[in-house]
Motif scaffolding. Structure first.
Motif, PDB file in Angstrom:
ATOM      1  N   LEU A 173       0.901  -1.263  -0.083  1.00 16.89           N
ATOM      2  CA  LEU A 173      -0.105   0.152  -0.177  1.00 16.89           C
ATOM      3  C   LEU A 173       0.772   1.339   0.046  1.00 16.89           C
ATOM      4  O   LEU A 173       0.228   2.282  -0.590  1.00 16.89           O
ATOM      5  N   ILE A 203     -11.135   1.094  -0.384  1.00 12.36           N
ATOM      6  CA  ILE A 203     -10.516   1.913  -1.597  1.00 12.36           C
ATOM      7  C   ILE A 203     -11.622   2.062  -2.640  1.00 12.36           C
ATOM      8  O   ILE A 203     -12.250   1.618  -2.823  1.00 12.36           O
ATOM      9  N   ARG A 256      -2.069   4.534   8.619  1.00 11.76           N
ATOM     10  CA  ARG A 256      -1.612   3.144   7.747  1.00 11.76           C
ATOM     11  C   ARG A 256      -0.863   2.371   8.627  1.00 11.76           C
ATOM     12  O   ARG A 256       0.028   2.895   9.279  1.00 11.76           O
ATOM     13  N   PHE A 260      -5.430  12.029  -5.676  1.00 16.23           N
ATOM     14  CA  PHE A 260      -4.974  10.901  -4.650  1.00 16.23           C
ATOM     15  C   PHE A 260      -5.260  11.425  -3.473  1.00 16.23           C
ATOM     16  O   PHE A 260      -4.625  12.496  -3.036  1.00 16.23           O
ATOM     17  N   SER A 261      -6.048  10.888  -2.557  1.00 16.78           N
ATOM     18  CA  SER A 261      -6.164  11.191  -1.098  1.00 16.78           C
ATOM     19  C   SER A 261      -6.236   9.972  -0.333  1.00 16.78           C
ATOM     20  O   SER A 261      -6.635   8.934  -0.597  1.00 16.78           O
ATOM     21  N   GLU A 262      -5.467  10.057   1.015  1.00 17.06           N
ATOM     22  CA  GLU A 262      -5.373   8.983   1.908  1.00 17.06           C
ATOM     23  C   GLU A 262      -5.774   9.573   3.287  1.00 17.06           C
ATOM     24  O   GLU A 262      -5.409  10.627   3.695  1.00 17.06           O
ATOM     25  N   GLN A 263      -6.791   8.577   4.004  1.00 15.92           N
ATOM     26  CA  GLN A 263      -7.058   9.050   5.059  1.00 15.92           C
ATOM     27  C   GLN A 263      -6.980   7.963   6.292  1.00 15.92           C
ATOM     28  O   GLN A 263      -6.744   6.561   5.888  1.00 15.92           O
ATOM     29  N   ARG A 293      -9.169   7.040  -3.779  1.00 16.53           N
ATOM     30  CA  ARG A 293      -9.232   7.314  -2.391  1.00 16.53           C
ATOM     31  C   ARG A 293      -8.862   6.127  -1.524  1.00 16.53           C
ATOM     32  O   ARG A 293      -9.511   4.886  -1.834  1.00 16.53           O
ATOM     33  N   VAL A 294      -8.199   6.318  -0.690  1.00 11.45           N
ATOM     34  CA  VAL A 294      -7.725   4.984   0.174  1.00 11.45           C
ATOM     35  C   VAL A 294      -8.006   5.470   1.926  1.00 11.45           C
ATOM     36  O   VAL A 294      -7.677   6.468   2.127  1.00 11.45           O
ATOM     37  N   ARG A 295      -8.882   4.525   2.440  1.00 13.43           N
ATOM     38  CA  ARG A 295      -9.096   5.081   3.737  1.00 13.43           C
ATOM     39  C   ARG A 295      -8.768   3.844   4.792  1.00 13.43           C
ATOM     40  O   ARG A 295      -9.253   2.628   4.505  1.00 13.43           O
ATOM     41  N   HIS A 296      -7.994   4.073   5.698  1.00  8.22           N
ATOM     42  CA  HIS A 296      -7.453   3.196   6.384  1.00  8.22           C
ATOM     43  C   HIS A 296      -8.291   3.129   7.869  1.00  8.22           C
ATOM     44  O   HIS A 296      -8.030   4.141   8.622  1.00  8.22           O
TER      45      HIS A 296
END
Length: 409
Positions: free
Chosen positions: A275, A344, A300, A294-297, A334-337
C-alpha cells in the motif's frame, strides 16, 4: 504431573528414529530374521498356527528347513506378496501334514496373508480364490491322514485367515484413498498457484505495458508539437519499464523459491508491492497524461503481505482500466485506513459524447474482464469485497473493502 510417553524417552527416541529411516525392504528383512530366530526359542514353541493335530514326529533337518521356509521369505513380503504367500503357505501345509511340532515361526503364515491383502496389486480376487481352493485341499489331505479336526475347526481357521486378509485389504484401500487425496490436493494447490501467478503477470504486464504505450504515444505527439517536452515522455517510458522489471523480478524470485517456504517469504516480502507504493502508481498514471487525484485517510498500519498486495492490485487495475478506456479523463483514488477495514475507491469520469470515455460508460458483462475477475478472486481470498460498475452520469467506479489485519512490527 503428566506422564511421559515411553517412546518419547531419550534412550528410545534414537533407536525409533533409526528404524523409521530404514527402507521397507530392510525392515522386512530384519523382521523375517527375528521371526526365524524366535522360531527356535523353546519357551515360544507353544505359540503358533496349528490346524492338523497329527501325531508329532521328531525334529529333523526337513522340519528345520520347513520352519525357515515359513519365516525367511517374509523379507520379500512387500515386493512379491503373492510369491511370499505361496512359499510360506506351502511350507506351512507340508509342516502340518508331516506332523512336525508347532513353532513360533508358523505365525509367518498370518503375516504372509496380511501382506497379500495389503500389498498385492494385480489378480487379487483370483489369488484369494486359488488360496481358498488350496486350503480346502489341505483340509482334505489332513482328514485323510487322520486329523481329529472337524469341519467347524477348519472353517474357523479359514475365517481367521480371511479376517487377516481383509485387514490387510482395508489398510491397502485406506492408503490408496490417502494417496488419491494427496494427489488431488497437490493438483488443486498447483492450479491455485498457476492462477495466482497468472493474475500477478496480468496485473504487472497489463498495467505497465498500458502505461508505456500511452506514454510512448504522448512522446510521439510531443516530438512534433512540443519537442522540448518529448524528453519527459521518453523518461516516463523508461521509468515505467524499470518498475515493470522490478515487479517481474519479484515474481521470478517467488518462483525460484518454490519448495523453500522461508526463501519464498523473504522474496515476497522484499519486493512485493504494498500500500505504501500506491503513490508510485498515481505518479506513473500522471506521467502518462492521466489526471489523477489521490487522497489517503487514516493511519496506515503494517498489514499481512496478502492484504497489502490485494489493496495495491485494486488501485493498479483501476488505473490501468482508466488509462485504457478513459485516457485523459479525471480519475480520483481514495484510500481510507480504518480500525476494522481498508476502503479503496477509484472513480473515473466520462461522458456519452466523449470518444475516450465511451468504452468506460458501456455496460460491462456481469463477470467483468479478465483483470476484474482475477481481482475479485484476489480480494475474496483476503475476505474482502469488490464492486465495479458504471456511473449513471458517465464513467466508472470501483470500490473495494478489505478487512484490516494489522501485524506487529
Amino acid at each position: 504431573m503428566s506422564r511421559q510417553a515411553p517412546w518419547s524417552r531419550p534412550e528410545l527416541r534414537a533407536p525409533l528414529g533409526w528404524w523409521q529411516k530404514q527402507a521397507a525392504s530392510h525392515k522386512d528383512g530384519l523382521c523375517a530374521l527375528v521371526l526365524a530366530v524366535l522360531a527356535f526359542v523353546p519357551t515360544l514353541s507353544k505359540i503358533g498356527a496349528q490346524i492338523g493335530d497329527l501325531p508329532e514326529r521328531p525334529a529333523s533337518a526337513l522340519g528345520l528347513g520347513l520352519t525357515l521356509a515359513q519365516t525367511l521369505p517374509l523379507a520379500a513380503r512387500r515386493r512379491w506378496p503373492a510369491g511370499t504367500l505361496t512359499v510360506v503357505a506351502c511350507a506351512f501345509a507340508v509342516h502340518q501334514a508331516l506332523g512336525f511340532a508347532t513353532t513360533f515361526g508358523s505365525l509367518g503364515l498370518y503375516l504372509a496373508v496380511y501382506s497379500a491383502g495389503a500389498h498385492q496389486v494385480r489378480f487379487r480376487l483370483r489369488s484369494a480364490a486359488v488360496a481358498s481352493a488350496a486350503y480346502a485341499g489341505l483340509a482334505v489331505v489332513l482328514e485323510r491322514l487322520g486329523s481329529p479336526q472337524g469341519v467347524p475347526d477348519y472353517l474357523a481357521f479359514y475365517l481367521a485367515l480371511a479376517v487377516v486378509w481383509l485387514v490387510g485389504s482395508t489398510v491397502r484401500t485406506r492408503r490408496a484413498e490417502e494417496a488419491e487425496r494427496r494427489r488431488l490436493a497437490a493438483e488443486v494447490a498447483t492450479a491455485a498457484e498457476r492462477a495466482r501467478i497468472a493474475r500477478e503477470l496480468h496485473d504487472v504486464v497489463t498495467h505497465h505495458v498500458t502505461a508505456m504505450v500511452v506514454q510512448a504515444d504522448a512522446a510521439q505527439f510531443l516530438l512534433t508539437s512540443a519537442p522540448q517536452r518529448a524528453g519527459e515522455g521518453l523518461s516516463a517510458v523508461s521509468d515505467t519499464g524499470r518498475r515493470a522489471l522490478t515487479e517481474l523480478r519479484y515474481l521470478l524470485g517467488v518462483l525460484e523459491a518454490t519448495g523453500d517456504s522461508s526463501a519464498a517469504d523473504r522474496a515476497r516480502a522484499d519486493r512485493a508491492p504494498t500500500l505504501g507504493r500506491v503513490g508510485d502508481l498515481v505518479e506513473q498514471a500522471r506521467s502518462a497524461g492521466q489526471p489523477v487525484e489521490f487522497s489517503e485517510q487514516g493511519e496506515r498500519r503494517p498489514q499481512p503481505l496478502e492484504v497489502e498486495l490485494a489493496a495495491y492490485r485494486v488501485v493498479q487495475e483501476a488505473l490501468t482500466n482508466a488509462m485504457k478506456h478513459a485516457a485523459g479523463q479525471p480519475t480520483r483514488v481514495r484510500v481510507r485506513h480504518g480500525e476494522e477495514r481498508i476502503e479503496i475507491g477509484v472513480t473515473t469520469d466520462g461522458s456519452d459524447d466523449s470518444p475516450t470515455a465511451a468504452p468506460v460508460t458501456r455496460k460491462p458483462s456481469p463477470a467483468g474482464g479478465r483483470g476484474l475477475a482475477g481481482l475479485r478472486a484476489r480480494v475474496r481470498m483476503v475476505d474482502g469485497e469488490l464492486e465495479a460498475e458504471p456511473r449513471p452520469e458517465g464513467g466508472f467506479e470501483l470500490r473495494a473493502t478489505i478487512p484490516s489485519k494489522p501485524v506487529q512490527e
